[in-house]
Motif scaffolding. Structure first.
Motif, PDB file in Angstrom:
ATOM      1  N   VAL A 189      36.629  32.727  44.883  1.00 19.25           N
ATOM      2  CA  VAL A 189      36.756  31.464  44.169  1.00 19.25           C
ATOM      3  C   VAL A 189      38.202  31.335  43.696  1.00 19.25           C
ATOM      4  CG1 VAL A 189      34.353  31.349  43.408  1.00 19.25           C
ATOM      5  CG2 VAL A 189      36.041  32.502  41.976  1.00 19.25           C
ATOM      6  N   ILE A 190      38.591  30.100  43.399  1.00 22.16           N
ATOM      7  CA  ILE A 190      39.947  29.846  42.900  1.00 22.16           C
ATOM      8  C   ILE A 190      39.849  29.204  41.526  1.00 22.16           C
ATOM      9  CG2 ILE A 190      42.102  28.573  43.249  1.00 22.16           C
ATOM     10  CD1 ILE A 190      41.619  28.744  46.238  1.00 22.16           C
ATOM     11  N   LYS A 242      44.531  31.628  40.048  1.00 19.19           N
ATOM     12  CA  LYS A 242      43.994  32.974  40.271  1.00 19.19           C
ATOM     13  C   LYS A 242      42.942  32.908  41.373  1.00 19.19           C
ATOM     14  CE  LYS A 242      42.572  35.580  36.744  1.00 19.19           C
ATOM     15  NZ  LYS A 242      41.629  36.104  35.702  1.00 19.19           N
ATOM     16  N   ILE A 243      43.055  33.826  42.332  1.00 19.92           N
ATOM     17  CA  ILE A 243      42.058  33.948  43.391  1.00 19.92           C
ATOM     18  C   ILE A 243      41.225  35.194  43.087  1.00 19.92           C
ATOM     19  CG2 ILE A 243      41.659  34.311  45.855  1.00 19.92           C
ATOM     20  CD1 ILE A 243      44.257  32.792  46.375  1.00 19.92           C
ATOM     21  N   ILE A 244      39.949  34.992  42.826  1.00 16.87           N
ATOM     22  CA  ILE A 244      39.033  36.091  42.506  1.00 16.87           C
ATOM     23  C   ILE A 244      38.162  36.334  43.734  1.00 16.87           C
ATOM     24  CG2 ILE A 244      37.221  36.884  40.932  1.00 16.87           C
ATOM     25  CD1 ILE A 244      38.263  34.729  38.941  1.00 16.87           C
ATOM     26  N   TYR A 245      38.147  37.558  44.222  1.00 17.46           N
ATOM     27  CA  TYR A 245      37.470  37.819  45.481  1.00 17.46           C
ATOM     28  C   TYR A 245      36.617  39.085  45.430  1.00 17.46           C
ATOM     29  CZ  TYR A 245      41.233  41.223  46.425  1.00 17.46           C
ATOM     30  OH  TYR A 245      42.108  42.282  46.364  1.00 17.46           O
ATOM     31  N   LYS A 264      37.724  46.470  50.043  1.00 14.70           N
ATOM     32  CA  LYS A 264      39.026  47.042  49.707  1.00 14.70           C
ATOM     33  C   LYS A 264      39.975  45.937  49.263  1.00 14.70           C
ATOM     34  CE  LYS A 264      40.424  46.856  54.572  1.00 14.70           C
ATOM     35  NZ  LYS A 264      40.886  47.613  55.752  1.00 14.70           N
ATOM     36  N   LEU A 265      41.076  46.324  48.655  1.00 15.04           N
ATOM     37  CA  LEU A 265      42.049  45.358  48.158  1.00 15.04           C
ATOM     38  C   LEU A 265      42.695  44.593  49.300  1.00 15.04           C
ATOM     39  CD1 LEU A 265      43.826  47.579  45.475  1.00 15.04           C
ATOM     40  CD2 LEU A 265      42.437  45.556  44.996  1.00 15.04           C
ATOM     41  N   LEU A 266      43.047  43.323  49.038  1.00 13.58           N
ATOM     42  CA  LEU A 266      43.820  42.552  50.000  1.00 13.58           C
ATOM     43  C   LEU A 266      45.197  43.183  50.167  1.00 13.58           C
ATOM     44  CD1 LEU A 266      43.175  38.810  49.062  1.00 13.58           C
ATOM     45  CD2 LEU A 266      42.638  39.880  51.241  1.00 13.58           C
ATOM     46  N   SER A 267      45.685  43.185  51.383  1.00  9.49           N
ATOM     47  CA  SER A 267      47.028  43.720  51.624  1.00  9.49           C
ATOM     48  C   SER A 267      48.080  42.770  51.065  1.00  9.49           C
ATOM     49  CB  SER A 267      47.255  43.903  53.120  1.00  9.49           C
ATOM     50  OG  SER A 267      47.292  42.646  53.760  1.00  9.49           O
ATOM     51  N   GLU A 268      49.251  43.291  50.781  1.00 10.57           N
ATOM     52  CA  GLU A 268      50.347  42.449  50.285  1.00 10.57           C
ATOM     53  C   GLU A 268      50.721  41.393  51.315  1.00 10.57           C
ATOM     54  OE1 GLU A 268      51.789  42.174  47.315  1.00 10.57           O
ATOM     55  OE2 GLU A 268      50.224  43.570  46.668  1.00 10.57           O
ATOM     56  N   GLU A 269      50.649  41.762  52.573  1.00 12.05           N
ATOM     57  CA  GLU A 269      50.974  40.811  53.645  1.00 12.05           C
ATOM     58  C   GLU A 269      50.009  39.627  53.624  1.00 12.05           C
ATOM     59  OE1 GLU A 269      51.349  40.676  58.534  1.00 12.05           O
ATOM     60  OE2 GLU A 269      50.686  42.513  57.528  1.00 12.05           O
ATOM     61  N   LYS A 270      48.727  39.922  53.445  1.00 10.01           N
ATOM     62  CA  LYS A 270      47.722  38.854  53.400  1.00 10.01           C
ATOM     63  C   LYS A 270      47.923  37.976  52.163  1.00 10.01           C
ATOM     64  CE  LYS A 270      44.728  38.532  55.864  1.00 10.01           C
ATOM     65  NZ  LYS A 270      44.518  37.734  57.110  1.00 10.01           N
ATOM     66  N   LYS A 271      48.251  38.609  51.043  1.00  8.97           N
ATOM     67  CA  LYS A 271      48.508  37.846  49.813  1.00  8.97           C
ATOM     68  C   LYS A 271      49.667  36.884  50.006  1.00  8.97           C
ATOM     69  CE  LYS A 271      46.784  41.323  46.528  1.00  8.97           C
ATOM     70  NZ  LYS A 271      47.176  42.269  45.452  1.00  8.97           N
ATOM     71  N   GLN A 272      50.741  37.356  50.615  1.00  8.16           N
ATOM     72  CA  GLN A 272      51.921  36.509  50.822  1.00  8.16           C
ATOM     73  C   GLN A 272      51.612  35.347  51.767  1.00  8.16           C
ATOM     74  OE1 GLN A 272      54.842  36.514  49.161  1.00  8.16           O
ATOM     75  NE2 GLN A 272      53.801  38.103  47.936  1.00  8.16           N
ATOM     76  N   ILE A 292      50.595  32.636  41.823  1.00  8.82           N
ATOM     77  CA  ILE A 292      49.253  32.903  42.332  1.00  8.82           C
ATOM     78  C   ILE A 292      48.967  34.390  42.205  1.00  8.82           C
ATOM     79  CG2 ILE A 292      47.720  32.770  44.334  1.00  8.82           C
ATOM     80  CD1 ILE A 292      49.661  30.440  45.279  1.00  8.82           C
ATOM     81  N   THR A 293      47.919  34.718  41.473  1.00  3.31           N
ATOM     82  CA  THR A 293      47.531  36.111  41.297  1.00  3.31           C
ATOM     83  C   THR A 293      46.172  36.356  41.948  1.00  3.31           C
ATOM     84  OG1 THR A 293      46.524  35.611  39.148  1.00  3.31           O
ATOM     85  CG2 THR A 293      48.817  36.366  39.148  1.00  3.31           C
ATOM     86  N   PHE A 294      45.864  37.623  42.169  1.00  2.00           N
ATOM     87  CA  PHE A 294      44.627  38.006  42.857  1.00  2.00           C
ATOM     88  C   PHE A 294      43.867  39.013  42.012  1.00  2.00           C
ATOM     89  CE2 PHE A 294      47.665  36.575  45.944  1.00  2.00           C
ATOM     90  CZ  PHE A 294      46.922  35.889  46.897  1.00  2.00           C
ATOM     91  N   GLU A 295      42.563  38.865  41.987  1.00  2.85           N
ATOM     92  CA  GLU A 295      41.719  39.785  41.225  1.00  2.85           C
ATOM     93  C   GLU A 295      40.487  40.131  42.038  1.00  2.85           C
ATOM     94  OE1 GLU A 295      38.853  39.213  37.446  1.00  2.85           O
ATOM     95  OE2 GLU A 295      40.970  38.839  36.996  1.00  2.85           O
ATOM     96  N   ARG A 296      40.332  41.415  42.306  1.00  4.21           N
ATOM     97  CA  ARG A 296      39.161  41.876  43.066  1.00  4.21           C
ATOM     98  C   ARG A 296      38.030  42.232  42.111  1.00  4.21           C
ATOM     99  NH1 ARG A 296      38.543  47.400  44.832  1.00  4.21           N
ATOM    100  NH2 ARG A 296      36.749  47.620  46.232  1.00  4.21           N
TER     101      ARG A 296
END
Length: 439
Positions: free
Chosen positions: A371-372, A381-384, A388-396, A412-416
């Motif tokens: 969700v966003i 914030k993207i909560i997923y 496993k954690l998203l890679s930095e490449e995928k985040k970018q 934009i931040t990410f939270e697993r």
């Protein structure tokens, strides 16, 4: 015995009479149908002006001969005690009472007179009948929430038994839970699946991982009807592939009726028999077909409580193929509170960039759901949920895509998380903005 129909009759809902009324509406010629809509609009407004003090106070300057003078009602107008909104002769004891889900942020209690509620069920049964699904005989696999309090829980379970439904939990979307679902489908002659889109999509993804087709496990399955949440094209294709049956899109609101139902031409056919649907701009003017605006609906039968030019809180557009008898919903892009207001002042539909992000994030094969949230104009914030954690490449890649479609300078931040938070009803809100227009 038709237990479902009988249970409605037992509770005072005249379903037989409602079905007769619906049949008479559907037999009208195109010319007579247009006159019917005009007359029903006039009659319901006139009724509430004379029988409902609450509505009369909302519409002091209303001219019955001028539809544009009829004021638009909002959810906030209705956030006052129900007894103050009921028409003369109606009380809590002789109406159907329920509460909206609150997904718009403005929940309220509403009422329908018993004939109006029976008309709702007549419409629902009519539309499901397009696909040879019968509430009295067709067994339903139900992906819905359920009250957790003892009274509410057993009440829903009793209703499920009367309606030939088996309820699967939407709060446990683990592989272990889905494996148990498969066992139930093997042993039960389900004819259709019905429920919240996001939960059913997760079940389809499980089937894909297990390389299973549900209809090969449950050959009686005819269709899948999804409701309450957005249905994306790629999710629909996935479900149809993994279930082996058509996926039908439904759009409704508890306080109104079934609003739209996908027909055999894959058009989202609006309910024109008991509702009058308009698309309006911000100044309450009617928009031409094809233009997106606020979805505003008039309930033509509810005498207990007015829903007249009621702003449901959604944004959509009518199709150019629409006729008075068969209006078609071309697009439904989400709720009015799903709009992102950006630092530059630009406004964007939240589900638009949810979809952009979805096309990238799901290529990973790792993320199950996400969700966003918009926390500030510039901060998202993207909560997923993932193994496993998203890679930095995928985040970018995601950040660049969101900036391309929105604007640069966003944070934009990410939270697993182990699982996403759903509402008490079990619904999942894919985009939420905590930003107000005054911020």
């Amino acid at each position: 015995m038709n237990l479902f129909d009988f249970s409605l009759k037992l509770n005072g809902y005249p379903l037989k009479e409602a079905k007769t009324e619906l049949a008479s509406i559907q037999k009208k010629t195109d010319k007579d149908f247009k006159q019917y809509i005009g007359q029903k609009r006039y009659d319901i407004v006139a009724y509430h002006l004379s029988q409902n003090l609450f509505y009369k106070s909302l519409a002091p300057n209303l001219n019955l001969d001028n539809w544009s003078s009829v004021p638009v009602m909002t959810k906030k107008d209705l956030q006052q005690p129900l007894k103050e909104r009921l028409s003369t002769g109606f009380t809590a004891k002789n109406v159907y009472i329920n509460k909206t889900s609150g997904s718009s942020g403005d929940p309220f209690i509403f009422a329908k007179d018993k004939f109006s509620h029976a008309m709702t069920w007549a419409i629902i049964q009519d539309r499901f009948g397009w696909y040879n699904l019968d509430f009295n005989t067709s067994r339903q696999a139900r992906f819905y929430g359920i009250p957790l309090d003892k009274k509410g829980y057993y009440k829903e379970r009793f209703k499920d038994s009367l309606s030939k439904r088996f309820r699967f939990s939407v709060f446990d979307l683990s592989d272990d839970a889905f494996a148990k679902h498969i066992k139930k489908f093997k042993s039960t002659a389900f004819e259709y699946i019905n429920g919240y889109t996001s939960s059913i999509v997760q079940f389809a993804k499980f089937l894909e991982r297990q390389e299973l087709i549900l209809r090969s496990i449950c050959p009686t399955l005819k269709a899948c009807v999804v409701t309450s949440e957005m249905l994306f094209d790629d999710d629909k294709r996935l479900m149809e592939n993994q279930f082996g049956v058509p996926v039908i899109n439904e759009y409704g609101a508890s306080e109104l009726d079934l609003i739209a139902f996908q027909n055999h031409n894959n058009d989202w056919q609006l309910n024109s028999e008991t509702l009058f649907v308009e698309i309006l701009d911000d100044d309450d003017n009617t928009l031409p077909v094809g233009k997106e605006g606020r979805v505003v609906i008039t309930s033509l039968y509810n005498k207990a409580h007015p829903f007249i030019r009621y702003d449901i809180g959604d944004i959509g557009a009518l199709s150019e193929k629409s006729t008075p008898r068969i209006p078609i919903l071309k697009t439904l892009i989400g709720r009015t509170n799903d709009i992102a207001i950006l630092p530059s002042g630009k406004r964007a539909a939240g589900l638009t960039f949810y979809y952009i992000t979805k096309s990238i994030i799901e290529d990973d094969g790792n993320v199950k759901e996400f969700v966003i949230e918009q926390l500030e104009k510039h901060r998202f914030k993207i909560i997923y949920v993932s193994a496993k954690l998203l890679s930095e490449e995928k985040k970018q890649t995601i950040i660049k895509a969101m900036e391309n479609y929105l604007e640069k300078g966003l944070t934009i931040t990410f939270e697993r998380q182990d699982q996403l938070k759903r509402s008490k009803s079990g619904k999942l809100k894919q985009f939420t903005s905590f930003v107000t227009s005054t911020q």
